[in-house]
Design an enzyme around this catalytic site. Structure first.
Site, short mmCIF file in Angstrom:
data_model
loop_
_atom_site.label_atom_id
_atom_site.label_comp_id
_atom_site.label_asym_id
_atom_site.label_seq_id
_atom_site.Cartn_x
_atom_site.Cartn_y
_atom_site.Cartn_z
N CYS A 1 5.61 19.90 24.52
CA CYS A 1 6.20 21.14 25.03
C CYS A 1 5.68 22.41 24.36
CB CYS A 1 7.72 21.10 24.96
SG CYS A 1 8.40 21.30 23.29
N CYS B 1 11.46 16.39 18.58
CA CYS B 1 11.30 17.81 18.89
C CYS B 1 12.61 18.31 19.47
CB CYS B 1 10.16 18.00 19.88
SG CYS B 1 10.01 19.69 20.49
N CYS C 1 7.18 12.12 8.13
CA CYS C 1 6.03 11.29 8.46
C CYS C 1 5.86 11.37 9.98
CB CYS C 1 6.32 9.86 8.00
SG CYS C 1 4.98 8.71 8.26
#
Length: 137
Positions: A51, A97, A122
């Site tokens: 995005c 996200c 990570c």
């Protein structure tokens, strides 16, 4: 959770490569030491490949030698969403996200890295896009 960017699965499949889709939308993991940003030291901002939301800055990236890019802090506190992950017979914290809900990787604490937060985000390289700094202020 509702995200700013929501798309039907068919659209995600059309916009992402099969490997990107497997990691970002199906919570897969790219093989260790194969990602394009594992050893990158280029100054810049790392954004979500799905995005475009800004997630991490190169100033928080460090060499953890774990096989994936590691960061000690997201760019903004609300850039990522943290979710308990009990898959694979262990308890971890998944990093997604916050803009689109795509899987990025996992965050670990208390591993002894000399970072200000004692955390290691990570993150799969394939989940990110690096925008290098122009060097102009």
């Amino acid at each position: 959770m509702a995200y700013d960017v929501e798309k039907p699965d068919e659209q995600w499949r059309a916009e992402l490569s099969p490997a990107e889709y497997a990691v970002l939308r199906q919570a897969g993991t790219e093989p260790a030491f194969t990602g394009e940003y594992t050893h990158t030291t280029t100054p810049g901002t790392y954004a979500c490949r799905a995005c475009g939301a800004e997630l991490f800055h190169s100033e928080t990236k460090f060499a953890s030698h774990c096989g994936w890019p590691s960061f000690h802090d997201p760019r903004h506190t609300d850039a990522v969403e943290l979710i308990e992950d009990r898959s694979h017979g262990m308890v971890r914290t998944e990093v997604r996200c916050a803009g689109c809900g795509s899987h990025l990787g996992h965050v670990f604490e208390g591993e002894g890295y000399p970072t200000p937060t004692d955390q290691r985000y990570c993150i799969n390289s394939i989940s990110l896009t690096l925008s290098p700094e122009s060097g102009e202020d």
